[in-house]
Design a protein around this motif. Structure first.
Motif, PDB file in Angstrom:
ATOM      1  N   GLN A 129      41.969  -7.252   0.407  1.00 18.71           N
ATOM      2  CA  GLN A 129      41.977  -5.946  -0.253  1.00 18.71           C
ATOM      3  C   GLN A 129      41.450  -4.845   0.672  1.00 18.71           C
ATOM      4  O   GLN A 129      41.619  -3.651   0.380  1.00 18.71           O
ATOM      5  CB  GLN A 129      41.110  -5.992  -1.519  1.00 18.71           C
ATOM      6  N   ARG A 130      40.814  -5.252   1.802  1.00 17.09           N
ATOM      7  CA  ARG A 130      40.181  -4.261   2.669  1.00 17.09           C
ATOM      8  C   ARG A 130      40.793  -4.225   4.067  1.00 17.09           C
ATOM      9  O   ARG A 130      40.294  -3.507   4.942  1.00 17.09           O
ATOM     10  CB  ARG A 130      38.681  -4.559   2.787  1.00 17.09           C
TER      11      ARG A 130
ATOM     12  N   THR B 156      31.500  -7.751   4.867  1.00 15.89           N
ATOM     13  CA  THR B 156      32.726  -8.488   4.585  1.00 15.89           C
ATOM     14  C   THR B 156      33.215  -9.227   5.822  1.00 15.89           C
ATOM     15  O   THR B 156      33.596 -10.404   5.753  1.00 15.89           O
ATOM     16  CB  THR B 156      33.830  -7.527   4.094  1.00 15.89           C
TER      17      THR B 156
ATOM     18  N   GLY C 226      41.696  -0.848   5.583  1.00 18.16           N
ATOM     19  CA  GLY C 226      40.552  -0.087   6.066  1.00 18.16           C
ATOM     20  C   GLY C 226      40.108  -0.538   7.440  1.00 18.16           C
ATOM     21  O   GLY C 226      39.679   0.272   8.272  1.00 18.16           O
TER      22      GLY C 226
ATOM     23  N   LEU D  16      32.162  -2.033   6.169  1.00 16.57           N
ATOM     24  CA  LEU D  16      33.000  -3.213   6.375  1.00 16.57           C
ATOM     25  C   LEU D  16      32.246  -4.426   6.910  1.00 16.57           C
ATOM     26  O   LEU D  16      32.705  -5.564   6.748  1.00 16.57           O
ATOM     27  CB  LEU D  16      34.128  -2.878   7.365  1.00 16.57           C
TER      28      LEU D  16
END
Length: 347
Positions: free
Chosen positions: A200-201, A291, A204, A288
């Protein structure tokens, strides 16, 4: 129970074995191509066949023999090492030793007609940080040293194209099929949730500043130098060098330093503090990094267990971080994303 995405894996990647070279052949290659006699001692390696060399004057070197298919990566690694040596001579990395013909690596033909490439690097004297007990000051200095390495690489350019690399943190979802080799169901479920969140990231991450980075600063590749009085660190094994988001460099290094006592992120925060003292992090990168740390540990868990089962003779070497990744992921699972970001932001 594993998710459907993990239960129906795609085919697993494969790697050619390292070149089959004996100690005697390693010494012969050194003598004929590089012009000096040495005693060769085998070293562990994932893709290359490695030897430590000691010549008649007591000087230490590393001989690396790579498959012919890895030529592009050999050229990239050597070019990066030469660049760092020129950009920051005080940044300690191996130096490329030229063969007698002036080349940075030489072609070795075997009796069976197969070919590999041989190169020699200088030896970085010291102890891997994984063998040491370190405190906040040392971890901050490690962060500073990593930032200096990245600064030295910041203007490095190279046109080599490399095949998709399983350890590339941006390709972490490719580790899903390998989770079936992890026996513990709780480990598998935790890893699957982390990969779900990462997907989902990913957009980014791709938007962050990028450059060539070492991309594998695990505790075996960060060396506490023995020739200095103050804490000082060098770096070895550029086999995973990649053009990638800069924050991935820091996340990968941090992932292997989850604290076993106290706050799980205490050592990691010290590394970030040291790094940011040289190269400040932007807010998006800090958002970030927790994660990415978790994702790297999932990669370590999945890839190590897979490779240990398909190459059992090398299982002890391959699992040196895989087993720790399991306990580290369990430690990090006690933190919410928000708590982790808040803690790491206060560096």
């Amino acid at each position: 129970m594993m998710s459907d995405r993990t239960a129906k894996p795609r085919s697993c990647p494969s790697f050619p074995p390292p070149p089959a070279i004996t100690v005697e052949e390693a010494s012969a290659v050194t003598r004929s191509a590089f012009g000096f006699d040495s005693v060769a001692t085998p070293l562990d390696g994932e893709q290359d066949r490695n030897f430590q060399l000691v010549d008649g004057e007591g000087r230490h070197f590393i001989l690396k023999l790579s498959n012919a298919s890895d030529r592009g990566m050999i050229e990239l690694q050597n070019a990066a090492l030469d660049h760092v040596a020129a950009a920051d001579p005080d940044c300690i990395v191996p130096r490329v030793v030229r063969a007698e013909n002036g080349q940075a690596f030489i072609r070795v033909e075997h009796d069976d007609g197969s070919v590999c490439f041989a190169r020699i690097l200088t030896f970085v004297h010291g102890r891997a940080i994984g063998e040491l007990s370190l405190g906040p000051v040392q971890f901050e200095r490690i962060g500073e040293s990593i930032a200096r390495l990245d600064l030295a690489l910041s203007r490095f350019k190279h046109g080599a194209e490399r095949a998709a690399m399983i350890w590339d943190i941006r390709k972490a979802p490719d580790a899903r099929p390998l989770l079936r080799y992890v026996k513990d169901s709780e480990d598998r479920d935790r890893a699957t949730r982390i990969l779900d969140a990462f997907e989902q990231r990913m957009e980014g991450l791709s938007a962050q500043r990028a450059q060539f980075v070492h991309h594998d600063l695990n505790p075996s590749n960060v060396i506490a130098l023995s020739a200095t009085q103050a804490p000082s660190y060098g770096f070895i094994d550029f086999g995973d060098i990649e053009h990638a988001p800069l924050i991935s460099e820091l996340a990968i290094a941090a992932a292997y330093n989850v604290a076993v006592e106290g706050h799980p992120l205490s050592a990691i925060r010290a590394i970030l503090t040291g790094y940011a003292s040289v190269t400040p992090l932007v807010e998006e990168e800090i958002e970030l990094i927790f994660t990415l740390i978790s994702v790297r540990l999932v990669q370590s868990l999945a890839i190590s267990h897979w490779r240990a089962q398909v190459t059992p003779k090398n299982s002890a070497y391959l699992l040196r971080y895989g087993n720790k990744a399991s306990s580290d992921l369990a430690r990090l699972a006690t933190l919410s994303d928000e708590d982790a970001r808040t803690y790491l932001s206060d560096h």
